[in-house]
Design a protein around this motif. Structure first.
Motif, PDB file in Angstrom:
ATOM      1  N   LEU A 151       3.960   5.383  -5.798  1.00 19.25           N
ATOM      2  CA  LEU A 151       3.863   5.319  -7.254  1.00 19.25           C
ATOM      3  C   LEU A 151       2.776   6.258  -7.771  1.00 19.25           C
ATOM      4  O   LEU A 151       2.954   6.922  -8.803  1.00 19.25           O
ATOM      5  N   GLN A 152       1.668   6.340  -7.060  1.00 21.45           N
ATOM      6  CA  GLN A 152       0.597   7.252  -7.460  1.00 21.45           C
ATOM      7  C   GLN A 152       1.079   8.702  -7.400  1.00 21.45           C
ATOM      8  O   GLN A 152       0.754   9.506  -8.282  1.00 21.45           O
ATOM      9  N   GLN A 153       1.858   9.034  -6.379  1.00 21.91           N
ATOM     10  CA  GLN A 153       2.405  10.385  -6.284  1.00 21.91           C
ATOM     11  C   GLN A 153       3.370  10.662  -7.433  1.00 21.91           C
ATOM     12  O   GLN A 153       3.359  11.751  -8.012  1.00 21.91           O
ATOM     13  N   GLN A 154       4.193   9.675  -7.760  1.00 20.48           N
ATOM     14  CA  GLN A 154       5.138   9.848  -8.876  1.00 20.48           C
ATOM     15  C   GLN A 154       4.398  10.015 -10.193  1.00 20.48           C
ATOM     16  O   GLN A 154       4.776  10.857 -11.013  1.00 20.48           O
ATOM     17  N   VAL A 155       3.351   9.248 -10.387  1.00 23.98           N
ATOM     18  CA  VAL A 155       2.550   9.372 -11.611  1.00 23.98           C
ATOM     19  C   VAL A 155       1.929  10.767 -11.687  1.00 23.98           C
ATOM     20  O   VAL A 155       1.912  11.387 -12.755  1.00 23.98           O
ATOM     21  N   ALA A 156       1.433  11.259 -10.571  1.00 24.28           N
ATOM     22  CA  ALA A 156       0.834  12.594 -10.561  1.00 24.28           C
ATOM     23  C   ALA A 156       1.880  13.655 -10.897  1.00 24.28           C
ATOM     24  O   ALA A 156       1.608  14.580 -11.676  1.00 24.28           O
ATOM     25  N   ALA A 200       0.843  -1.202   0.000  1.00 20.57           N
ATOM     26  CA  ALA A 200       0.000   0.000   0.000  1.00 20.57           C
ATOM     27  C   ALA A 200       0.878   1.251   0.000  1.00 20.57           C
ATOM     28  O   ALA A 200       0.584   2.225  -0.713  1.00 20.57           O
ATOM     29  N   ASN A 201       1.952   1.239   0.785  1.00 19.16           N
ATOM     30  CA  ASN A 201       2.861   2.387   0.801  1.00 19.16           C
ATOM     31  C   ASN A 201       3.532   2.584  -0.549  1.00 19.16           C
ATOM     32  O   ASN A 201       3.645   3.711  -1.044  1.00 19.16           O
ATOM     33  N   ILE A 202       3.976   1.488  -1.146  1.00 19.79           N
ATOM     34  CA  ILE A 202       4.620   1.571  -2.457  1.00 19.79           C
ATOM     35  C   ILE A 202       3.626   2.078  -3.500  1.00 19.79           C
ATOM     36  O   ILE A 202       3.963   2.933  -4.332  1.00 19.79           O
ATOM     37  N   LEU A 203       2.401   1.582  -3.450  1.00 21.62           N
ATOM     38  CA  LEU A 203       1.366   2.028  -4.381  1.00 21.62           C
ATOM     39  C   LEU A 203       1.122   3.521  -4.224  1.00 21.62           C
ATOM     40  O   LEU A 203       1.009   4.251  -5.217  1.00 21.62           O
ATOM     41  N   HIS A 204       1.059   3.991  -2.994  1.00 18.91           N
ATOM     42  CA  HIS A 204       0.860   5.426  -2.738  1.00 18.91           C
ATOM     43  C   HIS A 204       2.012   6.244  -3.320  1.00 18.91           C
ATOM     44  O   HIS A 204       1.788   7.280  -3.954  1.00 18.91           O
TER      45      HIS A 204
END
Length: 92
Positions: free
Chosen positions: A47-52, A41-45
């Motif tokens: 990655l979502q920030q990096q994508v943004a 979940a932390n890694i996904l979060h």
């Protein structure tokens, strides 16, 4: 303890011990899986920030490219005229 009690008690005690051990193993597995899930979940979060961030950078780059394209369009006729003027001067 009678023979019948012993015959019943020993296997039941053994089964109870095995069940307790199985529960402990399952509890450990569950804890490990919860830890792994939290890490995912932390890694996904992240990655979502990096994508943004990348999306924002991409949008900014697209706008910059559009401005450069607009500048090129506005300079192209002037460059053509300048080229014509230089050609005339070189001939004369």
């Amino acid at each position: 303890m009678t023979e019948i009690e012993r015959l019943l008690t020993d296997p039941l005690a053994k089964l109870e011990k095995e069940l307790r051990q199985a529960q402990e193993r399952q509890g450990t597995l569950l804890t490990d899986q919860q830890r792994i899930l939290a890490n995912h979940a932390n890694i996904l979060h992240q990655l979502q920030q990096q994508v943004a961030r990348l999306s924002a950078q991409q949008q900014e780059s697209a706008q910059h490219l559009q401005r450069l394209s607009d500048i090129h369009e506005s300079l192209e006729p002037l460059l053509g005229r300048l080229n014509d003027i230089l050609s005339v001067r070189q001939k004369g």
